[in-house]
Write a protein that holds these residues in place. Structure first.
Motif, PDB file in Angstrom:
ATOM      1  N   LEU A  72     -18.070  -3.590  19.610  1.00  0.00           N
ATOM      2  CA  LEU A  72     -16.619  -3.433  19.600  1.00  0.00           C
ATOM      3  C   LEU A  72     -16.280  -2.117  20.292  1.00  0.00           C
ATOM      4  N   GLU A 114     -13.214   0.432  22.299  1.00  0.00           N
ATOM      5  CA  GLU A 114     -11.793   0.803  22.322  1.00  0.00           C
ATOM      6  C   GLU A 114     -11.479   1.425  23.673  1.00  0.00           C
ATOM      7  N   ARG A 173      -8.554  -2.912  21.673  1.00  0.00           N
ATOM      8  CA  ARG A 173      -9.984  -3.059  21.384  1.00  0.00           C
ATOM      9  C   ARG A 173     -10.526  -4.305  22.075  1.00  0.00           C
ATOM     10  N   SER A 223     -14.937   3.115  27.935  1.00  0.00           N
ATOM     11  CA  SER A 223     -14.527   2.798  26.566  1.00  0.00           C
ATOM     12  C   SER A 223     -15.318   3.595  25.540  1.00  0.00           C
TER      13      SER A 223
END
Length: 372
Positions: A231, A233, A258, A296
């Motif tokens: 995951l 962001e 996200r 990210s």
């Protein structure tokens, strides 16, 4: 003595229990952990009802019907539990990663276009425009605008909260050791207490289902396929559509800013945790397609084990009087859970097997092989 005992509290088991909760049945659910801590909780949440299908069959029909149930289900769960499962119908783009994949992608497009006129073959200019310039040119791409996604974490929590509001007995942190048929009922033995007795038992234990049914020597077994997920962001990346690449890597935009990146595939691997090699594979393939992902922040990484059967056809059958196995949904468990919950509950209530579920029998004839 319970009327129905469901073994496994992933989205399939909980969806069946939720549908049965509208009856007068005494229902119980058992899990070795707490609900939604395995494949269901850890899924990417993309629905992908048309993503992997190349022919019209019973599984495809179930997938399309189940996808259409999500808007109403999302509203119902929100009203019932206060949890928003974040259903989004923002579409899916399937991308050919290499030239060798273009022929199969084109064949898939021709099939899907016959079934859904909104499906479109994208030029590179159209691909770049649709994704706000964030996706690199590809050998080929299909846009499936009617597809969508949910938040799998919130979906499992909403189902669990829904069950808490109904009169359903819950046994957690108990591992099933055996399922023994007695005179008119089943005794399910666990590692912690006296046998739990029920007139009917549903084994919905995902990748572990075959291990619980060794006494029945099922001709089609379920194995575990480990998948690793990241995951990320990124406040600068403007991407709405889910991207699914022909090498199995996918990018699912989530709220807020996200992006869920998945998933590796390791067959017959039931281990827990991520590997450096697996995470690098995800990052390399995702950022090669969407370069901005290199900038990210990594928020979380995890793994899950998906239930796989040969030809990716689920097992949904009654294998003994009152004993059902509902498993093997592989990458489609989230997608199929609403329609399966409804259909299996109706099967138990009426005693009549839905005709199209013959395709998912433990002894099934198809174009490839025959099971005896």
């Amino acid at each position: 003595m319970h009327d129905v005992l469901i073994i496994g509290s992933g989205v399939i088991g909980m969806s069946i229990a939720r549908q049965l909760s509208a009856t007068n049945y005494d229902i119980a659910i058992i899990d070795r952990d707490v609900p939604g801590k395995h494949a269901s909780y850890k899924a990417g949440g993309m629905l992908g009802a048309q993503n992997e299908f190349t022919e019209d069959n019973d599984l495809y029909k179930l997938a399309i019907e189940s996808r259409e149930m999500f808007p109403k289900l999302s509203e119902s769960l929100l009203n019932e539990t206060g949890i928003d499962i974040q259903f989004k119908d923002s579409g899916l783009i399937k991308i050919a990663n290499q030239e060798d994949d273009l022929e199969s992608l084109t064949r898939q497009y021709e099939f899907l276009r016959q079934m859904d006129s909104s499906v479109k073959l994208l030029s590179n200019d159209e691909l770049i425009q649709l994704t706000n310039g964030n996706v690199e040119p590809a050998y080929g791409a299909i846009h499936i605008p009617n597809d969508g996604q949910i938040n799998a974490n919130k979906y499992t929590k909403a189902l669990f909260k829904s069950l808490q509001q109904h009169h359903i007995t819950r046994y957690y942190h108990q591992e099933v050791q055996s399922i023994d048929r007695r005179n008119g009922y089943y005794a399910v033995c666990t590692d912690q207490m006296s046998p739990i007795e029920a007139h009917k038992v549903i084994v919905a234990s995902g990748a572990w289902s075959s291990q619980l049914l060794k006494n029945y020597s099922l001709p089609r077994e379920v194995i575990g396929v480990k998948g690793e997920v990241l995951l990320l962001e990124n406040d600068e990346l403007d991407l709405e559509e889910t991207l699914f690449m022909t090498n199995g890597c996918y990018i699912v935009p989530k709220q807020p800013n996200r992006f869920l990146i998945g998933a590796t595939s390791e067959f017959n691997n039931y281990s827990v945790g991520t590997s450096e090699g697996g995470l690098n594979w995800l990052l390399d393939h995702a950022s090669a397609r969407v370069p901005e992902l290199k900038n990210s922040r990594v928020l979380k990484e995890w793994s899950g084990v998906r239930p796989y059967t040969n030809n990716e056809m689920p097992l949904m059958d009654q294998i003994d009087d009152g004993l059902f196995v509902i498993t093997g949904h592989y990458r489609n468990g989230i997608l199929l859970s609403p329609v399966i919950g409804r259909d299996i509950a109706n099967w138990l209530i009426s005693g009549i097997k839905p005709p199209r579920y013959s395709s998912f029998s433990v002894k099934r004839r198809n174009n490839y092989e025959v099971y005896y």
